[in-house]
Design a protein around this motif. Sequence first.
Motif, short mmCIF file in Angstrom:
data_model
loop_
_atom_site.label_atom_id
_atom_site.label_comp_id
_atom_site.label_asym_id
_atom_site.label_seq_id
_atom_site.Cartn_x
_atom_site.Cartn_y
_atom_site.Cartn_z
N ASN A 194 -35.73 46.63 -14.19
CA ASN A 194 -36.70 46.83 -15.20
C ASN A 194 -38.55 47.12 -14.87
OD1 ASN A 194 -35.25 45.89 -17.02
ND2 ASN A 194 -35.32 43.44 -17.06
N THR A 195 -38.45 46.62 -13.74
CA THR A 195 -39.81 46.47 -12.52
C THR A 195 -39.86 47.89 -12.16
OG1 THR A 195 -39.51 44.62 -11.90
CG2 THR A 195 -40.57 45.98 -10.70
N LEU A 196 -38.52 48.96 -11.98
CA LEU A 196 -39.17 49.96 -12.27
C LEU A 196 -39.51 51.15 -13.25
CD1 LEU A 196 -36.32 50.70 -8.90
CD2 LEU A 196 -38.66 50.42 -8.71
N LEU A 215 -24.87 39.84 -14.60
CA LEU A 215 -25.29 41.20 -14.57
C LEU A 215 -24.54 42.63 -15.64
CD1 LEU A 215 -22.84 40.95 -10.77
CD2 LEU A 215 -25.69 40.08 -11.53
N LEU A 216 -23.93 42.40 -16.47
CA LEU A 216 -23.88 43.60 -17.43
C LEU A 216 -25.04 43.89 -18.39
CD1 LEU A 216 -20.35 42.74 -18.51
CD2 LEU A 216 -20.87 44.47 -17.17
N PHE A 217 -26.07 41.90 -18.08
CA PHE A 217 -27.50 42.35 -19.28
C PHE A 217 -28.09 41.60 -18.71
CE2 PHE A 217 -22.90 41.26 -21.32
CZ PHE A 217 -22.95 41.88 -22.42
N SER A 218 -27.84 42.24 -17.42
CA SER A 218 -28.85 41.42 -15.75
C SER A 218 -31.01 42.24 -16.05
CB SER A 218 -28.84 41.05 -14.64
OG SER A 218 -28.28 40.23 -14.27
N ALA A 219 -30.55 43.49 -16.50
CA ALA A 219 -31.16 44.85 -16.59
C ALA A 219 -31.49 44.83 -17.97
CB ALA A 219 -31.15 46.23 -15.55
N ALA A 220 -32.55 44.75 -18.42
CA ALA A 220 -32.09 45.03 -19.91
C ALA A 220 -33.57 45.27 -20.21
CB ALA A 220 -32.72 43.60 -20.91
N LEU A 221 -33.22 47.40 -20.07
CA LEU A 221 -34.27 47.78 -20.59
C LEU A 221 -35.16 47.63 -21.79
CD1 LEU A 221 -32.85 51.53 -19.73
CD2 LEU A 221 -34.19 49.43 -18.56
N PRO A 222 -34.43 46.71 -23.12
CA PRO A 222 -35.59 46.39 -24.34
C PRO A 222 -36.26 45.55 -23.30
CG PRO A 222 -33.42 46.55 -24.93
CD PRO A 222 -33.61 46.60 -23.06
#
Length: 166
Positions: free
Chosen positions: A31-33, A97-104
Motif C-alpha cells: 500500500n505504501t509503495l 494475510l490475504l487481505f493485508s494489502a488493500a489497494l482500495p
Amino acid sequence: VFHYFGPIQLAVYNFALAIPNQLGGLIKSINTLAVPKLVNQEKGLFQKTLVEKSVIVFLFGLCITIVYIFAAPFIFNTFFPQYLSSILYSQVYSVILLFSAALPVAFLDAQVAIKEKYAATILSNTFKIGTIFFGLYYFGLWGLILGRVISKIFSVLIAFLFAKRV
C-alpha cells in the motif's frame, strides 16, 4: 482475554498472532509503495483495473499464506515449543494475510478522499469491535480469531465500495 480466559490463553493468542502480524506488515508495505504511483494515475483508469490489480496482490498473499500454513508447525516446534497449542490458531489467523494489502485503501489515500476514508474506517472499526466482542463472548478464543479475520474481510470490502464511489 486475560480477564475471561487467563494468562495461558492470552499467551496462546499472542503467539498465534505474532508471526502472521509480522508477515502482514510486509504485505501492507505494498500500500505504501502504491500510493505515489496512484497519485499520478488517472482516477478512472485505476478504478477500471482495481479488481485486476487486487487479484494479483491477493494471489501474492495466498502464496505467503500457504507457505506459512505449512511452515507454522516447524516454526513453533523450533522457536516456541511451549506454545504448540497456538499452531492451529495461527494457521487460521494467517488467512488475514490475504487481505493485508488493500489497494482500495491506498487508492483512497492517493485521491485524498478524506470523507470516504473516514466513513470506511468508522464502519470497519465498528464492525471489528462488534465481531470481536461477539466472537469472544460466545466462542472464546476461536471466536476472537475468526472475528478478527471476518472484520478484516469486511474492511477490505467496505474500502472497495468507497473506492468505486470516489
